[in-house]
Scaffold this active site. Structure first.
Site, PDB file in Angstrom:
ATOM      1  N   LYS A 119       0.858  -1.186   0.000  1.00 58.52           N
ATOM      2  CA  LYS A 119       0.000   0.000   0.000  1.00 58.52           C
ATOM      3  C   LYS A 119       0.894   1.236   0.000  1.00 58.52           C
ATOM      4  CE  LYS A 119      -2.924   2.638   3.180  1.00 58.52           C
ATOM      5  NZ  LYS A 119      -3.475   2.698   4.546  1.00 58.52           N
TER       6      LYS A 119
ATOM      7  N   ASP B 106      -2.164  10.501   3.472  1.00 58.43           N
ATOM      8  CA  ASP B 106      -3.562  10.153   3.735  1.00 58.43           C
ATOM      9  C   ASP B 106      -4.174  11.170   4.690  1.00 58.43           C
ATOM     10  OD1 ASP B 106      -6.011   9.000   4.113  1.00 58.43           O
ATOM     11  OD2 ASP B 106      -5.275   7.456   5.504  1.00 58.43           O
TER      12      ASP B 106
ATOM     13  N   GLU C   7      -9.430   3.943   3.148  1.00 55.48           N
ATOM     14  CA  GLU C   7      -9.130   3.981   1.714  1.00 55.48           C
ATOM     15  C   GLU C   7      -8.118   2.940   1.277  1.00 55.48           C
ATOM     16  OE1 GLU C   7      -5.578   5.062   3.239  1.00 55.48           O
ATOM     17  OE2 GLU C   7      -7.475   5.884   3.920  1.00 55.48           O
TER      18      GLU C   7
ATOM     19  N   LYS D  98      -9.071  13.333   8.838  1.00 53.84           N
ATOM     20  CA  LYS D  98      -8.452  12.958  10.105  1.00 53.84           C
ATOM     21  C   LYS D  98      -8.300  14.178  11.018  1.00 53.84           C
ATOM     22  CE  LYS D  98      -5.576   9.252   8.149  1.00 53.84           C
ATOM     23  NZ  LYS D  98      -5.963   8.136   9.022  1.00 53.84           N
TER      24      LYS D  98
ATOM     25  N   ARG E  56      -7.754  -0.166   1.886  1.00 54.06           N
ATOM     26  CA  ARG E  56      -8.353  -1.437   1.455  1.00 54.06           C
ATOM     27  C   ARG E  56      -8.984  -1.315   0.072  1.00 54.06           C
ATOM     28  NH1 ARG E  56     -11.818  -1.348   6.817  1.00 54.06           N
ATOM     29  NH2 ARG E  56      -9.911  -0.244   7.398  1.00 54.06           N
TER      30      ARG E  56
ATOM     31  N   ASP F 151       1.926   6.499   5.511  1.00 52.08           N
ATOM     32  CA  ASP F 151       0.891   5.567   5.068  1.00 52.08           C
ATOM     33  C   ASP F 151       1.300   4.824   3.796  1.00 52.08           C
ATOM     34  OD1 ASP F 151      -1.479   4.387   5.832  1.00 52.08           O
ATOM     35  OD2 ASP F 151      -2.729   5.698   4.619  1.00 52.08           O
TER      36      ASP F 151
ATOM     37  N   ASP G 272     -11.782   7.424   5.044  1.00 49.78           N
ATOM     38  CA  ASP G 272     -10.479   7.187   5.661  1.00 49.78           C
ATOM     39  C   ASP G 272     -10.147   5.697   5.726  1.00 49.78           C
ATOM     40  OD1 ASP G 272      -8.083   7.929   6.805  1.00 49.78           O
ATOM     41  OD2 ASP G 272      -8.873   7.936   8.856  1.00 49.78           O
TER      42      ASP G 272
END
EC number: 3.4.11.1
Length: 499
Positions: A269, A274, A353, A281, A355, A292, A351
């Site tokens: 990933k 993010d 995201e 967030k 996955r 991230d 958030d």
């Protein structure tokens, strides 16, 4: 840093600094005993005076030790004999580095690799020593206009092994330890890079750089237009709010004796930043969301280590580069996305995201007909709550693969802990309007995230590593850890040894 190994006697070492161990309470290691005899009891006299107790990490630097040809002798406390763990061993190696760095020594002959570490051999002592030294010396100052002043670093470390028959294993540890340490450092550098520099295009350029450096690596970069043609709608939805387009970088390493051997696929990933998107967030610590992309960084570092070790395998590393930003064009809570494999997903939280990026990437890699697939992702805060910063969360649809990864994690001292998957967790992902919801509620959040991914891995053997708690450190020691490069590298070493 130059590393080498040898089998020699302590009394013949003409070097800038000779390093030996002392156990608690004031018990000399075998190498220290030899030095004590050579110096006619000089070292044991100092210990009787209380200059060093031998507690793990204590150090005492000696100059002009009688009859010893080395310029300096560094005594390092090793704790209680026969109770030395991997963690303590690495700590005493790092204490050695700190002490030697404060001297003018350019070379070190280290006898700490002769110590007994629980359940370990000379191979591991040498490899862990290299990894600990490189960890101690690592710094990231690329964006500081005034670089921190440091003393001149020592340039060479010679590790001694007690038995000549262990030299071949020690040499192998030397080569693999250097390669893995390089991979860890590469992963750290990428992850520590600020998000205004390290964006998806930057990740793609790094992937191309590996192909330029190694003849047996080929890199393909897939842009958003190609993703759209492939139907990677979930991946693209996450990217919609960012001005930096998404790129999927595919790094193919071919070195198997059988060129048609099925590849091992590593997926990372790569959310280079993010913000959370519309489900934004909190601002506190949002700067750490540059990490991230720790999964992609670890895949990049592992591919570097793999190429340096020249393992006889076929391995494909995939960096799923993307940004998740709020914008008038960003995807929203309530959107329903059609993924590459045809399943629909209702977005309940933008958030969640990673996955969505991974589900399309995991479908994409079906085309390689892989032997197995492992994805790495800083996926859930829930995994951090469950396992803290010490163990990566492991989920898998295969007991064999899960056990192989857990074994590699223990070997490399890059720990992981298996979490369950199952239909009861699938129930939490039900949506009234789509095939799946992208979150499954507060309970078992790390597991439901892994469960969601499992819906896109039906055509191959698969494992998922949630590295949200292990990919970076916060606070005073803030920075990327390079995990799980060591785990993955060990897994690949084991695969190469067992084929």
């Amino acid at each position: 840093m130059e590393f080498s190994v040898k089998n020699g006697s302590v009394e013949k070492q003409r070097t800038a600094c000779l390093v030996v161990g002392v156990y608690e309470p004031r018990r000399l290691s075998a190498a220290a005993e030899q030095l004590d005899k050579l110096s006619e009891g000089y070292i044991s006299t100092l210990l009787r005076r209380g200059d060093l107790e031998g507690k793990a990490g204590q150090t005492l630097l000696l100059h002009n030790v009688p009859n010893v040809p080395a310029d300096r002798v560094l005594l390092v406390g090793c704790g209680k004999e026969r109770e030395l763990t991997e963690r303590q061993y690495k700590q005493i190696i790092q204490k050695m580095v700190q002490a030697v760095s404060e001297t003018g020594s350019m070379e070190v002959v280290c006898f700490l690799t002769e110590l007994h570490v629980k359940g370990r051999t000379s191979y591991w002592n040498v490899r862990f020593a290299i990894e600990a030294i490189q960890e101690s010396l690592y710094s990231y100052n690329d964006f500081k206009s005034i670089k921190p002043e440091v003393r001149r670093e020592f340039r060479r470390v010679i590790f001694n092994v007690a038995n000549r028959k262990d030299l071949a294993d020690a040499e192998r540890a030397l080569e693999q330890g250097k390669a893995i340490s390089t991979g860890v450092a590469f992963a750290k550098n990428v992850a520590n890079c600020p998000p205004n520099v390290c964006n998806p295009a930057y990740l793609a350029e790094l992937a191309k750089g590996l192909a330029a450096e190694y003849d047996n690596i080929r890199t393909t970069v897939i842009d958003e237009a190609e993703m759209a043609a492939l139907g990677m709608n979930a991946y693209l939805a996450v990217s919609r709010g960012s001005q930096n387009p998404a790129y999927l970088s595919v790094i193919e390493y071919k070195n198997h004796p059988n060129p048609d051997a099925k590849p091992i696929v590593l997926v990372g990933k790569g959310l280079t930043f993010d913000s959370g998107g519309i489900s934004i967030k909190p601002s506190d610590s949002m700067d750490e969301m540059k990490y991230d992309m720790g999964g992609a960084a670890s895949v990049y570092g592992t591919m570097k280590a793999l190429a340096e070790m020249k393992l006889p395998l076929n391995v494909i590393g995939v960096l799923a580069g993307c940004e998740n930003m709020p914008d008038g064009n960003a995807y929203r809570p309530g959107d329903i996305l059609t993924t590459m494999n045809g399943l629909t997903v209702e977005v309940l939280n933008t958030d969640a995201e990673g996955r969505l990026v991974l589900c399309d990437t995991l479908t994409y890699v079906e085309r390689f007909e892989p032997e197995l697939v492992i994805d790495m992702a800083t996926l859930t805060g829930a995994c951090m709550i469950a396992l803290g910063a010490h163990n990566s969360g492991l989920m898998s649809t295969s007991n064999v693969l899960a056990n192989d990864l857990l074994n590699a994690a223990e070997q490399a001292d890059d720990k992981a802990w298996r979490l369950p998957l199952g239909e009861e967790y699938q129930e939490q992902l039900k949506s009234n309007f789509a095939d799946l919801a992208n979150i499954g509620g507060r309970l078992g959040g790390a597991i439901t995230a892994g469960q969601l991914l499992s819906n896109f891995t039906k055509k191959y053997v698969w494992a998922h590593l949630d590295i949200a708690g292990t990919a970076w450190k916060s606070g005073v020691a803030k920075g990327a850890t390079g995990r799980p490069v060591s785990l993955l590298s060990q897994f690949l070493i084991n695969k190469a040894n067992n084929q």
